[in-house]
Design a protein around this motif. Structure first.
Motif, PDB file in Angstrom:
ATOM      1  N   GLU A  79       1.429  -1.303   0.146  1.00 39.58           N
ATOM      2  CA  GLU A  79      -0.242   0.085   0.109  1.00 39.58           C
ATOM      3  C   GLU A  79       0.763   0.757   0.138  1.00 39.58           C
ATOM      4  OE1 GLU A  79      -3.325  -0.028  -0.578  1.00 39.58           O
ATOM      5  OE2 GLU A  79      -3.852  -1.992   0.050  1.00 39.58           O
ATOM      6  N   MET A  80       1.794   0.981   0.540  1.00 42.16           N
ATOM      7  CA  MET A  80       2.525   2.365   0.876  1.00 42.16           C
ATOM      8  C   MET A  80       3.665   2.558  -0.767  1.00 42.16           C
ATOM      9  SD  MET A  80       2.709   3.911   3.364  1.00 42.16           S
ATOM     10  CE  MET A  80       4.258   5.114   3.221  1.00 42.16           C
ATOM     11  N   ASN A  81       3.443   1.505  -1.898  1.00 42.05           N
ATOM     12  CA  ASN A  81       4.417   1.365  -2.961  1.00 42.05           C
ATOM     13  C   ASN A  81       3.640   2.040  -3.225  1.00 42.05           C
ATOM     14  OD1 ASN A  81       6.467   1.371  -4.803  1.00 42.05           O
ATOM     15  ND2 ASN A  81       5.253  -0.676  -5.742  1.00 42.05           N
ATOM     16  N   ASP A  82       1.996   2.371  -3.537  1.00 38.41           N
ATOM     17  CA  ASP A  82       0.833   2.570  -4.104  1.00 38.41           C
ATOM     18  C   ASP A  82       0.660   3.992  -3.515  1.00 38.41           C
ATOM     19  OD1 ASP A  82       0.304   0.419  -5.383  1.00 38.41           O
ATOM     20  OD2 ASP A  82      -1.317  -0.815  -3.702  1.00 38.41           O
ATOM     21  N   TYR A  83       0.991   4.252  -2.285  1.00 37.62           N
ATOM     22  CA  TYR A  83       0.998   5.787  -1.641  1.00 37.62           C
ATOM     23  C   TYR A  83       1.629   6.645  -2.753  1.00 37.62           C
ATOM     24  CZ  TYR A  83       1.069   9.306   2.014  1.00 37.62           C
ATOM     25  OH  TYR A  83       0.828  10.034   2.563  1.00 37.62           O
ATOM     26  N   ALA A  84       3.589   6.392  -3.100  1.00 34.58           N
ATOM     27  CA  ALA A  84       4.416   6.597  -3.619  1.00 34.58           C
ATOM     28  C   ALA A  84       3.676   6.940  -4.967  1.00 34.58           C
ATOM     29  CB  ALA A  84       5.467   5.654  -2.934  1.00 34.58           C
ATOM     30  N   GLY A  85       3.371   5.936  -4.967  1.00 32.69           N
ATOM     31  CA  GLY A  85       2.367   6.210  -6.735  1.00 32.69           C
ATOM     32  C   GLY A  85       1.824   7.657  -6.784  1.00 32.69           C
ATOM     33  N   GLN A  86       0.392   7.731  -5.981  1.00 35.83           N
ATOM     34  CA  GLN A  86      -0.242   8.545  -5.799  1.00 35.83           C
ATOM     35  C   GLN A  86       0.705  10.181  -5.875  1.00 35.83           C
ATOM     36  OE1 GLN A  86      -3.573   8.649  -7.604  1.00 35.83           O
ATOM     37  NE2 GLN A  86      -2.622   6.256  -6.774  1.00 35.83           N
ATOM     38  N   HIS A  87       1.904  10.204  -4.973  1.00 32.67           N
ATOM     39  CA  HIS A  87       2.704  11.256  -4.766  1.00 32.67           C
ATOM     40  C   HIS A  87       3.212  11.748  -6.462  1.00 32.67           C
ATOM     41  CE1 HIS A  87       2.600  12.251  -0.733  1.00 32.67           C
ATOM     42  NE2 HIS A  87       2.264  11.565  -0.530  1.00 32.67           N
ATOM     43  N   GLN A 240      -7.668  15.305  -5.443  1.00 30.30           N
ATOM     44  CA  GLN A 240      -7.729  14.019  -6.456  1.00 30.30           C
ATOM     45  C   GLN A 240      -7.568  12.966  -6.159  1.00 30.30           C
ATOM     46  OE1 GLN A 240      -6.850  14.921 -10.348  1.00 30.30           O
ATOM     47  NE2 GLN A 240      -8.527  17.498 -10.900  1.00 30.30           N
ATOM     48  N   VAL A 241      -5.909  13.175  -5.085  1.00 30.95           N
ATOM     49  CA  VAL A 241      -5.533  11.472  -4.457  1.00 30.95           C
ATOM     50  C   VAL A 241      -5.876  11.684  -3.285  1.00 30.95           C
ATOM     51  CG1 VAL A 241      -3.257  11.966  -6.475  1.00 30.95           C
ATOM     52  CG2 VAL A 241      -3.667  13.021  -4.004  1.00 30.95           C
ATOM     53  N   ILE A 242      -6.317  12.064  -2.608  1.00 30.98           N
ATOM     54  CA  ILE A 242      -7.165  12.166  -1.664  1.00 30.98           C
ATOM     55  C   ILE A 242      -8.230  10.846  -1.321  1.00 30.98           C
ATOM     56  CG2 ILE A 242      -8.377  12.944   0.541  1.00 30.98           C
ATOM     57  CD1 ILE A 242      -7.394  15.913  -0.094  1.00 30.98           C
ATOM     58  N   PRO A 243      -8.695  10.566  -2.599  1.00 33.46           N
ATOM     59  CA  PRO A 243      -9.580   9.013  -2.188  1.00 33.46           C
ATOM     60  C   PRO A 243      -9.158   7.810  -2.498  1.00 33.46           C
ATOM     61  CG  PRO A 243     -10.897  10.637  -3.892  1.00 33.46           C
ATOM     62  CD  PRO A 243      -9.335  11.500  -3.238  1.00 33.46           C
ATOM     63  N   ILE A 244      -7.624   8.177  -3.032  1.00 35.07           N
ATOM     64  CA  ILE A 244      -7.346   6.545  -3.723  1.00 35.07           C
ATOM     65  C   ILE A 244      -5.852   6.863  -2.659  1.00 35.07           C
ATOM     66  CG2 ILE A 244      -5.082   5.487  -5.124  1.00 35.07           C
ATOM     67  CD1 ILE A 244      -6.457   7.026  -7.065  1.00 35.07           C
ATOM     68  N   ILE A 245      -5.620   8.132  -1.316  1.00 35.02           N
ATOM     69  CA  ILE A 245      -4.700   7.237  -0.807  1.00 35.02           C
ATOM     70  C   ILE A 245      -5.497   7.280   0.229  1.00 35.02           C
ATOM     71  CG2 ILE A 245      -3.566   8.753   1.162  1.00 35.02           C
ATOM     72  CD1 ILE A 245      -2.561  10.439  -0.991  1.00 35.02           C
ATOM     73  N   GLY A 246      -7.023   7.858   0.513  1.00 36.59           N
ATOM     74  CA  GLY A 246      -7.805   7.004   1.618  1.00 36.59           C
ATOM     75  C   GLY A 246      -7.931   5.313   1.403  1.00 36.59           C
ATOM     76  N   CYS A 248      -5.839   3.463   0.380  1.00 40.05           N
ATOM     77  CA  CYS A 248      -4.539   3.091   1.054  1.00 40.05           C
ATOM     78  C   CYS A 248      -4.570   2.676   1.767  1.00 40.05           C
ATOM     79  CB  CYS A 248      -3.200   3.802   0.000  1.00 40.05           C
ATOM     80  SG  CYS A 248      -2.793   3.834  -1.583  1.00 40.05           S
ATOM     81  N   LEU A 249      -4.511   3.934   2.938  1.00 39.81           N
ATOM     82  CA  LEU A 249      -5.432   3.625   4.199  1.00 39.81           C
ATOM     83  C   LEU A 249      -5.439   2.800   5.114  1.00 39.81           C
ATOM     84  CD1 LEU A 249      -4.568   7.243   4.736  1.00 39.81           C
ATOM     85  CD2 LEU A 249      -2.447   5.790   5.054  1.00 39.81           C
ATOM     86  N   ASP A 250      -6.923   2.260   4.061  1.00 37.21           N
ATOM     87  CA  ASP A 250      -8.483   1.304   4.471  1.00 37.21           C
ATOM     88  C   ASP A 250      -7.749   0.225   4.220  1.00 37.21           C
ATOM     89  OD1 ASP A 250      -9.789   3.391   4.662  1.00 37.21           O
ATOM     90  OD2 ASP A 250     -10.977   3.111   2.757  1.00 37.21           O
ATOM     91  N   GLY A 251      -6.419  -0.007   3.000  1.00 29.66           N
ATOM     92  CA  GLY A 251      -6.192  -1.365   2.560  1.00 29.66           C
ATOM     93  C   GLY A 251      -4.827  -1.957   3.582  1.00 29.66           C
ATOM     94  N   ILE A 252      -4.878  -0.605   4.972  1.00 29.47           N
ATOM     95  CA  ILE A 252      -3.612  -0.736   6.010  1.00 29.47           C
ATOM     96  C   ILE A 252      -4.420  -1.545   6.774  1.00 29.47           C
ATOM     97  CG2 ILE A 252      -1.726  -0.208   7.305  1.00 29.47           C
ATOM     98  CD1 ILE A 252      -0.639   1.648   4.471  1.00 29.47           C
ATOM     99  N   VAL A 253      -5.786  -0.503   7.286  1.00 29.01           N
ATOM    100  CA  VAL A 253      -6.049  -1.212   8.295  1.00 29.01           C
ATOM    101  C   VAL A 253      -7.201  -2.362   7.874  1.00 29.01           C
ATOM    102  CG1 VAL A 253      -8.318  -0.487   9.079  1.00 29.01           C
ATOM    103  CG2 VAL A 253      -6.412   1.551   8.541  1.00 29.01           C
ATOM    104  N   LYS A 254      -6.998  -2.729   6.905  1.00 26.07           N
ATOM    105  CA  LYS A 254      -8.593  -3.969   6.231  1.00 26.07           C
ATOM    106  C   LYS A 254      -6.926  -5.219   6.681  1.00 26.07           C
ATOM    107  CE  LYS A 254     -10.247  -6.886   3.381  1.00 26.07           C
ATOM    108  NZ  LYS A 254     -11.241  -6.713   1.980  1.00 26.07           N
TER     109      LYS A 254
END
Length: 618
Positions: A79-87, A240-246, A248-254
């Protein structure tokens, strides 16, 4: 409000202000550019961080990620990898939608500003030219008027003087008239230039300059609007990237919520369960009776009786302590005697023997010494096939049948190997089917290819399938052997001590039927006091066909005569020369060989050893 009317005389200040506006725009572009670089560097560092902690392929770390806690950590890394992709997306969008666009707009703005101020300077130059013409005509008119006055005064003076001739008076009058005419012409020119200048000046201050300043004002307002839009875009790109980052964070919580400690505990059991039973109770051995010091049948060492090998089947060993014994003592305890060596004869002094170490004194073993022997020794391996497996493990080689593993782990490895072979067989079969279909196409359409060219490939694939099937059958047989020895899954861990069935299994496999895996990779025979089956000499010799004798590492000379009566010893005669195959390990015994069939242990103090340095090093 218009700059043309309000700021008609602030041409220079407007020029400075518009340049300042362009500088502000360029400063904002630089700010966004540096923000994109920060986003890229941040994304790169996040990706490197995620990659750094990713499990390496085909390594022990990859197996550890079967646990739910490790899987949660792995999901966090992904998920952090995807998080980096959003940046990275933020950086790309800001570069394309803000930096590039504003840079292009700045160039256009500079050209437009240059054009407007060029028109303003041109109008200024024109009004200045008219002003200069007006001033020139004015000065000429003024000069001509003064000249005309002087000529008129001179004429009047000449006309009043009686001494001046009439011709001189006429000449002065004509000169005065010429000067008056020149003054009138200059006056007309001056009037004309004045009207022209007034007209140009009116056009300049009421038409040209207002129009130019109005365009500059519109240009400046467009610049301000563009900066506002860019700032808004700057915020929207982050939004625009806040939903996708969210997500990613939801995936970490899951992933965190999926952590299951019970499942991880079960995986630990599956990973390390050996399938063995805990060792039984050690029976009491009475050493108070005056008897020959031999190892009991219930101890961890096995007796050979009259020196002939006996293989025992069925039953449980009540004295098994090998789960708690270190691996590095296996080889030295397989066949070496468990008694201290006898001292040399009293007739000769051991100190007089060259290179002969002091032998220990024969004394009664205390109970604590015997208990330590139990805790540090292992059962002997009478089946040399099992001994060979132990040697292979000690040398670092993994047996093909995974016999170095405990039963449960061995079963898993064999099952995994069978599954891999089945997948390879299926892959080869799919390839064979594809080649067969291609051959049929070639038969129907010869122009597409030669069918005979595929026969060699088809035969090769068929051979591979046959080899893989034979290999799979071999591993399935081993798997069936292991599953036959393991207790039924889901029942109690109590094993059945089934006796060896001589009617259903040949005697040649007796060594492999009742053996159990030990943690160090070798196998021990289950000993029983109730049931012992002696193997025929021919069958026993078959077990040794594939064994290789240990190489000699030197020679030795017998200093005294020694009668080997105990298990694992060999008799020697004083002065006899023999081969050394194993050095003294600190227990006072040296292993020697007379020929290929006779080998055993003698007390180290009874022989003089000459080691071959090259053989020892190798």
């Amino acid at each position: 409000m218009s700059w043309g009317t309000e700021l008609w005389d602030q041409f220079d200040n407007l020029e400075k202000h518009t340049q300042w506006g362009i500088d502000i725009l360029e400063k904002y572009i630089k700010f966004v550019k540096e923000r994109t670089e920060i986003e890229l560097n941040y994304a790169k560092q996040l990706r490197n961080l995620s990659k750094k902690y990713q499990p390496k392929k085909n390594s022990k770390e990859e197996e550890e990620y079967r646990y739910t806690a490790c899987q949660a950590f792995l999901s966090t890394l992904n998920e952090m990898n995807d998080y980096a992709g959003q940046h990275e997306v933020i950086s790309e969008n800001m570069t394309s939608q803000i930096t590039v666009e504003l840079a292009r707009y700045v160039q256009e703005l500079k050209q437009e500003r240059k054009s407007h101020f060029h028109d303003g300077r041109k109008a200024q130059q024109q009004i200045e030219t008219c002003w200069k013409q007006l001033e020139s005509s004015k000065r000429r008119f003024e000069r001509d008027c003064r000249e005309a006055d002087r000529a008129q005064q001179y004429f009047e003076k000449m006309d009043a003087d009686i001494n001046v001739t009439k011709a001189d008076v006429e000449k002065a009058r004509q000169q005065a008239q010429i000067r008056h005419q020149m003054a009138d012409d200059s006056k007309a020119d001056y009037s004309s230039y004045l009207q022209k200048f007034n007209l140009e000046q009116h056009e300049y201050y009421h038409t040209h300059i207002p129009n130019i300043f109005q365009k500059i004002q519109e240009m400046e307002e467009r610049r301000i609007v563009r900066i506002g839009e860019s700032v808004k875009t700057y915020a929207e790109l982050d939004r625009q990237v806040i939903p996708i980052i969210g997500k990613c964070l939801d995936g970490i919580v899951k992933a965190a919520e999926s952590v299951d400690p019970k499942n991880d505990s079960q995986l630990v059991v599956e990973a390390y369960k050996s399938g063995f039973e805990p060792p039984g109770d050690i029976e009491f051995e009475d050493y108070t009776q005056p008897m020959k010091r031999t190892v009991s049948d219930n101890s961890l060492s096995n007796s050979r009786g009259d020196g002939k090998p006996e293989l025992k089947f069925g039953g449980k060993s009540k004295g098994k302590l090998w789960p708690f014994i270190k691996k590095n003592k296996l080889m030295s305890l397989l066949t070496s005697p468990h008694q201290p060596p006898p001292p040399p004869p009293a007739s000769a002094s051991p100190s007089a023997v060259p290179n002969g170490p002091q032998s220990p004194k024969q004394q009664k073993e205390p109970l604590s010494h015997r208990f330590n022997e139990f805790m540090t020794s292992k059962p002997k391996i009478h089946c040399f096939r099992s001994l060979k497996r132990g040697l292979s493990l000690k040398l670092g080689a993994t047996p093909e049948d995974f016999s170095n593993l405990p039963p449960e782990q061995r079963r898993k490895k064999l099952q995994q190997k069978v599954d891999e072979l089945n997948k390879e067989i299926q892959k080869e079969m799919d390839q064979r089917d594809a080649i067969t279909k291609m051959k049929d196409v070639y038969l129907k359409n010869p122009q597409m290819g030669d069918p005979a060219s595929l026969d060699h490939k088809l035969a090769e694939v068929s051979q591979n399938i046959e080899k893989l099937r034979l290999e799979a059958q071999k591993f399935e047989a081993w798997l069936a052997e292991v599953e036959g020895r393991l207790p039924a899954r889901g029942e109690q861990s109590r094993r059945q001590s089934g006796l060896y069935d001589t009617q259903s299994a040949p005697a040649v496999n007796n060594c492999a039927q009742d053996r159990e895996s030990s943690p160090d990779g070798s196998y021990t025979e289950e000993q029983s006091q109730e049931s012992e089956v002696k193997v025929l000499a021919t069958d026993f010799d078959d077990e040794f066909d594939d064994e290789e004798p240990l190489p000699a590492i030197g020679t030795c000379k017998a200093l005294y005569t020694f009668e080997g009566q105990n298990e694992g010893t060999i008799s020697v005669v004083e002065g006899e020369t023999l081969y050394v195959i194993e050095e003294d390990k600190g227990d006072g015994w040296t292993r020697i060989r007379r020929n290929e069939d006779e080998e055993g242990y003698v007390p180290t103090s009874y022989v003089e050893v000459y080691l071959d340095k090259n053989a020892k090093d190798s």
